[in-house]
Design a protein around this motif. Sequence first.
Motif, PDB file in Angstrom:
ATOM      1  N   LYS A  12      10.791  -8.305 -13.744  1.00 11.85           N
ATOM      2  CA  LYS A  12      10.578  -9.553 -12.945  1.00 11.85           C
ATOM      3  C   LYS A  12      11.227  -9.598 -11.391  1.00 11.85           C
ATOM      4  O   LYS A  12      10.604 -10.147 -10.476  1.00 11.85           O
ATOM      5  N   ALA A  66       9.093  -7.398  -9.035  1.00 13.16           N
ATOM      6  CA  ALA A  66       7.974  -8.096  -8.689  1.00 13.16           C
ATOM      7  C   ALA A  66       8.113  -9.244  -7.578  1.00 13.16           C
ATOM      8  O   ALA A  66       7.787  -9.301  -6.399  1.00 13.16           O
ATOM      9  N   HIS A  67       9.312  -9.779  -7.940  1.00 18.33           N
ATOM     10  CA  HIS A  67       9.574 -11.016  -6.748  1.00 18.33           C
ATOM     11  C   HIS A  67      10.044 -10.133  -5.620  1.00 18.33           C
ATOM     12  O   HIS A  67      10.195 -10.622  -4.519  1.00 18.33           O
ATOM     13  N   LYS A 117       7.477  -9.047  -3.277  1.00 21.51           N
ATOM     14  CA  LYS A 117       6.756 -10.153  -2.739  1.00 21.51           C
ATOM     15  C   LYS A 117       7.817 -10.540  -1.449  1.00 21.51           C
ATOM     16  O   LYS A 117       7.327 -10.708  -0.296  1.00 21.51           O
ATOM     17  N   ALA A 146       4.031 -11.782  -7.138  1.00 22.19           N
ATOM     18  CA  ALA A 146       4.985 -11.632  -8.159  1.00 22.19           C
ATOM     19  C   ALA A 146       4.399 -12.104  -9.449  1.00 22.19           C
ATOM     20  O   ALA A 146       4.617 -11.458 -10.337  1.00 22.19           O
TER      21      ALA A 146
END
Length: 348
Positions: A132, A135-136, A139, A150
Amino acid sequence: MRKKYFLYFLFAITWCKSILAQDRDIDYVQRYALLAVKEMEIYKIPASITLAQGILETGGGQSKLANQANNHFGIKCKTEWTGETITHDDDALGECFRKYASVEESYRDHSKFLAERPYYKNLFELNLTDYKAWAHGLKKAGYATNPRYAYILINKIEKLHLHQFDLISNQDVYDQLVKLYGPVSRKIVDPSYEEILPKNPVKVAEIQAKREEKEANKNFTVEESTTPSNPVDRILEHPNHLDYIIVETGETIKKIADLFNISQKNLMLYNELKSPKDLKAGQFLFFNHKKNWGQEQYHTVKPGETMYLIAQKHAMRVSKLYYKNRMEKGQEPQPGDILYLRGRKPKQ
């Protein structure tokens, strides 16, 4: 009543499309999970992130960039790219994208793209299993323009259980695929598994650990022997992303096979040797299948070089070297000839 049936029909179509997309995504994971885990072991990028990005960017392997350019991550040319290119409409019409000789090359370039750029450096401070945060972080660093990028990655990861691949080594990929998605042909996971799996001793982690240890201690070494006492220390990394050694005078296939705990049959297969007697001192000897292309575009033939030795030098298969240069098998080049290593030589 008609409206009700229409809604049922619309729902059925949507449901079918969803099932087909899910099957397509699973097929993508089955084909490239091993590659993603291998890249994770080297570059410390979560395999789940790599797979989710690949699925998203290629539409499960169906995109034009994937099929025509082996580009699985939508990486554009940038100023430093000197390889082949393809035009594709993205944020603007006719944008320049990188074209690769193989999917493996695309995955490696993706790893290097993240690892070697300063604006992604904060990602590598994150926990490898925190998909997680990765992913963020992607971005935030500007990898994609979609504001929900994300969340889309996270959804893909959780829906397909891709985070399970962040917890395993490449030897466990096949078993994990079977556990998650059911039976799958091992040849899909790794087309060369029949030759690679038995007795292949060249472990990425071991080689990397030895290299790091050697680098850390190089300033404290009083005297270093020209011949490493540990066989692993002899292993070099070819620019074409394969591990190899340079054959020393007096070495035989049997001696090398015993030294590195690999079968003579596989060693000869990987290096296209018809007979153990064909081994030459000073030549490159690889521990895995060679590629269908070279890293460089061309090779200028030097006196004494044969097609076989040139292929070994560039870690590519002899048959592909003949094919790319429109030469008959057994034909040898002359000193000064220019051989093609990536594209195919134009017809005369």
